[in-house]
Design an enzyme around this catalytic site. Structure first.
Site, PDB file in Angstrom:
ATOM      1  N   LYS A   1       0.999  74.984 -13.381  1.00  0.00           N
ATOM      2  CA  LYS A   1      -0.035  74.127 -13.102  1.00  0.00           C
ATOM      3  C   LYS A   1      -1.539  73.906 -13.338  1.00  0.00           C
ATOM      4  O   LYS A   1      -2.252  75.343 -12.344  1.00  0.00           O
ATOM      5  CB  LYS A   1       0.312  73.661 -11.522  1.00  0.00           C
ATOM      6  CG  LYS A   1      -0.035  72.599 -10.763  1.00  0.00           C
ATOM      7  CD  LYS A   1       0.185  72.203  -9.534  1.00  0.00           C
ATOM      8  CE  LYS A   1      -0.225  71.106  -8.366  1.00  0.00           C
ATOM      9  NZ  LYS A   1      -0.260  71.235  -7.392  1.00  0.00           N
TER      10      LYS A   1
ATOM     11  N   PHE B   1       8.176  46.637 -32.655  1.00  0.00           N
ATOM     12  CA  PHE B   1       7.171  45.160 -31.917  1.00  0.00           C
ATOM     13  C   PHE B   1       6.041  45.803 -31.558  1.00  0.00           C
ATOM     14  O   PHE B   1       5.574  46.407 -32.008  1.00  0.00           O
ATOM     15  CB  PHE B   1       8.322  45.600 -30.545  1.00  0.00           C
ATOM     16  CG  PHE B   1       9.360  44.807 -30.348  1.00  0.00           C
ATOM     17  CD1 PHE B   1      10.366  45.652 -30.605  1.00  0.00           C
ATOM     18  CD2 PHE B   1       9.633  43.982 -29.363  1.00  0.00           C
ATOM     19  CE1 PHE B   1      12.143  45.094 -30.790  1.00  0.00           C
ATOM     20  CE2 PHE B   1      10.959  43.280 -29.043  1.00  0.00           C
ATOM     21  CZ  PHE B   1      12.102  43.683 -29.771  1.00  0.00           C
TER      22      PHE B   1
ATOM     23  N   ASP C   1       0.607  57.367 -27.433  1.00  0.00           N
ATOM     24  CA  ASP C   1       0.097  57.368 -29.006  1.00  0.00           C
ATOM     25  C   ASP C   1      -0.448  59.153 -28.833  1.00  0.00           C
ATOM     26  O   ASP C   1      -0.142  59.318 -30.502  1.00  0.00           O
ATOM     27  CB  ASP C   1      -1.341  56.767 -29.509  1.00  0.00           C
ATOM     28  CG  ASP C   1      -0.929  55.590 -29.665  1.00  0.00           C
ATOM     29  OD1 ASP C   1       0.266  55.102 -30.105  1.00  0.00           O
ATOM     30  OD2 ASP C   1      -1.638  54.332 -29.071  1.00  0.00           O
TER      31      ASP C   1
ATOM     32  N   ASN D   1       2.907  54.998 -19.786  1.00  0.00           N
ATOM     33  CA  ASN D   1       2.871  53.675 -19.871  1.00  0.00           C
ATOM     34  C   ASN D   1       3.989  53.056 -18.640  1.00  0.00           C
ATOM     35  O   ASN D   1       4.398  53.578 -18.136  1.00  0.00           O
ATOM     36  CB  ASN D   1       2.577  53.253 -20.844  1.00  0.00           C
ATOM     37  CG  ASN D   1       4.445  53.198 -21.608  1.00  0.00           C
ATOM     38  OD1 ASN D   1       4.826  53.430 -21.199  1.00  0.00           O
ATOM     39  ND2 ASN D   1       3.586  54.209 -23.010  1.00  0.00           N
TER      40      ASN D   1
ATOM     41  N   LYS E   1       1.293  45.205 -38.960  1.00  0.00           N
ATOM     42  CA  LYS E   1       2.155  46.650 -38.892  1.00  0.00           C
ATOM     43  C   LYS E   1       3.175  47.099 -39.358  1.00  0.00           C
ATOM     44  O   LYS E   1       4.174  47.404 -39.056  1.00  0.00           O
ATOM     45  CB  LYS E   1       2.296  46.387 -37.357  1.00  0.00           C
ATOM     46  CG  LYS E   1       1.592  46.999 -36.154  1.00  0.00           C
ATOM     47  CD  LYS E   1       2.028  47.439 -34.880  1.00  0.00           C
ATOM     48  CE  LYS E   1       0.650  47.500 -34.236  1.00  0.00           C
ATOM     49  NZ  LYS E   1       0.559  47.411 -33.004  1.00  0.00           N
TER      50      LYS E   1
END
Ligand code: C5P
Length: 421
Positions: A303, A337, A293, A223, A351
């Site tokens: 590959k 966070f 996640d 990400n 959370k």
């Protein structure tokens, strides 16, 4: 120069330049000291002015140069006593034989020798002279006296000298001197922080950056996290006196000064190292990492070749690092966070409870001006119910400032006395 430029707050250096050919190096030294953020005022002896002009130092230091003891005009500006008080360090570079002798004898017949007697600040001398003069008994005797008087002597380098001789007596390079001065202030600052800082005596572990989940030897899922918030927090915790371990996913950021960094790639590695840190003894765990996640169920050994129009890859859930640590028996103070694009407060509060955190800082990543790659952030902080602390709104500010406010929030929660029921 590779040392950290960010952490010397407002320290004053009086650089005294005495008569010697090495005086030309002191001009560069002023630049290097200014680069680190020191305020520099230059004092020159008569001898020094034969080698280099006060104007050079005035231009480089941005301050008038002090040359005379009994000059009414100069004394009306910053007098010698005021200058002696202003100094956090008196650095004499180059220090001539004559200056060393005057210091050792306690003479006070010019500005520098008077300043030496009048200042309470540490005094450093960087002797520079012909190798024979350095070796002379009188010079060595004077140096011994100065060391006994508490003066720090920066040893000269050996090598070829301007006079053609070869031997000990060269002033170290300006970069080296600036590094030594900077390290000295870092150490002094650290000693204070370790004693009086908000997180003194604590071991803080921070996770930061993204994780990378391999698909095959050349591809991965990840990400856009840059790790900036976590790195800023690690630096702020260190500045607050903590011992800090930063578990970093792949990011291109320099390790903050004094922080121990452990590089990881995947979520599983991040959890592994986090658990190790728990064994080592961790007081505060701050999870800023944007952990993937899911990970690829079976990482291909070779590959993956192009074939057909679609490719299906099966993903499995990654462990929740912060929640796993929070479940341990000897758990640290847990900070999480939450980056959300909607219902920010509601999700964050959820959370906090679901992951059994003590504190959560959340931000709205749908706002284009803050969050991920930005240098700024704005957050809302919630505390677990037992702290009975109000939520805090941290208004948009640099990630460094937000980090500082988060350190304060952690400190306040740690010092909150939970009432016995
Ligand atoms: O569930 P979510 O990813 O929104 O939670 C964010 C918080 O949980 C962050 O503090 C993040 O570092 C932490 N986290 C974690 N391990 C995961 C997922 C999130 O430590 N696998």
């Amino acid at each position: 120069m590779s040392f950290d430029l960010s952490v010397i707050p407002n320290k004053n250096i009086v650089l005294a330049v005495t008569g010697g050919i090495a005086a030309y190096k002191s001009a560069i030294l002023v630049r290097r000291l200014k680069d680190v953020g020191f305020n520099v005022r230059v004092v020159m002896t008569q001898g020094a002015q034969a080698f280099i002009t006060p104007l050079t130092f005035q231009a480089l230091s941005g301050n008038p140069v002090h040359t005379e003891l009994l000059n009414p005009e100069a004394e009306a500006g910053m007098g010698h006593i005021e200058l002696a008080r202003w100094a956090d360090l008196l650095l004499v570079a180059p220090a001539s034989c004559d200056t060393l002798a005057k210091f050792a004898a306690g003479l006070a017949d010019d500005l520098l020798s008077t300043l030496y007697l009048a200042t309470k600040s540490p005094v450093w001398v960087a002797p520079a002279m012909n190798q024979q003069m350095w070796a002379a008994k009188a010079t060595q005797r004077n140096l011994n006296t100065l060391v006994q008087d508490g003066v720090h002597v920066i040893m000269p380098d050996a090598g070829s000298q301007a006079c053609g001789d070869v031997g000990l007596g060269r002033m170290p390079e300006p970069e080296d001197l600036a590094r030594q001065v900077t390290e000295y202030f870092h150490k002094a600052q650290r000693a204070i922080a370790e004693k009086f800082g908000m997180l003194a005596g604590k071991h803080v572990v921070v996770t930061a950056g993204p994780t990378r989940e391999a698909m095959d030897p050349v591809r991965y899922i990840s990400n856009h996290s840059t790790g900036k918030m976590g790195f800023a927090l690690a630096a702020a915790c260190y500045a607050a006196g903590a011992k800090v371990t930063l578990i970093a996913g792949p990011v291109s950021l320099d390790t903050p000064n004094g922080v121990r960094r452990m590089n990881v790639s995947s979520a599983v590695q991040m959890l592994d190292i986090s658990m190790q840190m728990l064994d080592e003894g961790c007081d505060i765990f701050i999870a800023t990492a944007a952990v993937a996640d899911y990970r690829v169920a079976e990482v291909a050994e070779h590959k993956i070749k192009k074939a057909g129009d679609d490719l299906n890859i099966s993903l499995i859930k990654n462990p929740d690092i912060v929640a796993t640590i929070a479940q341990q028996q000897k758990r640290p103070f847990m900070v999480g966070f939450a980056a959300e694009t909607r219902n920010v407060e509601e999700y964050a509060a959820g959370k906090l409870v679901a992951k059994k955190l003590d504190m959560i800082a959340c931000n709205d990543v749908s706002r284009a001006d803050i969050g991920f790659a930005s240098d700024e952030n704005a957050m809302i902080v919630f505390f677990a119910e037992q702290y009975q602390m109000q939520k805090r709104d941290l208004e948009k500010a640099s990630k460094q400032e937000i980090a500082q406010q988060l350190v304060e929030a952690i400190h306040d929660a740690l010092h909150y006395e939970i009432e016995p029921v």
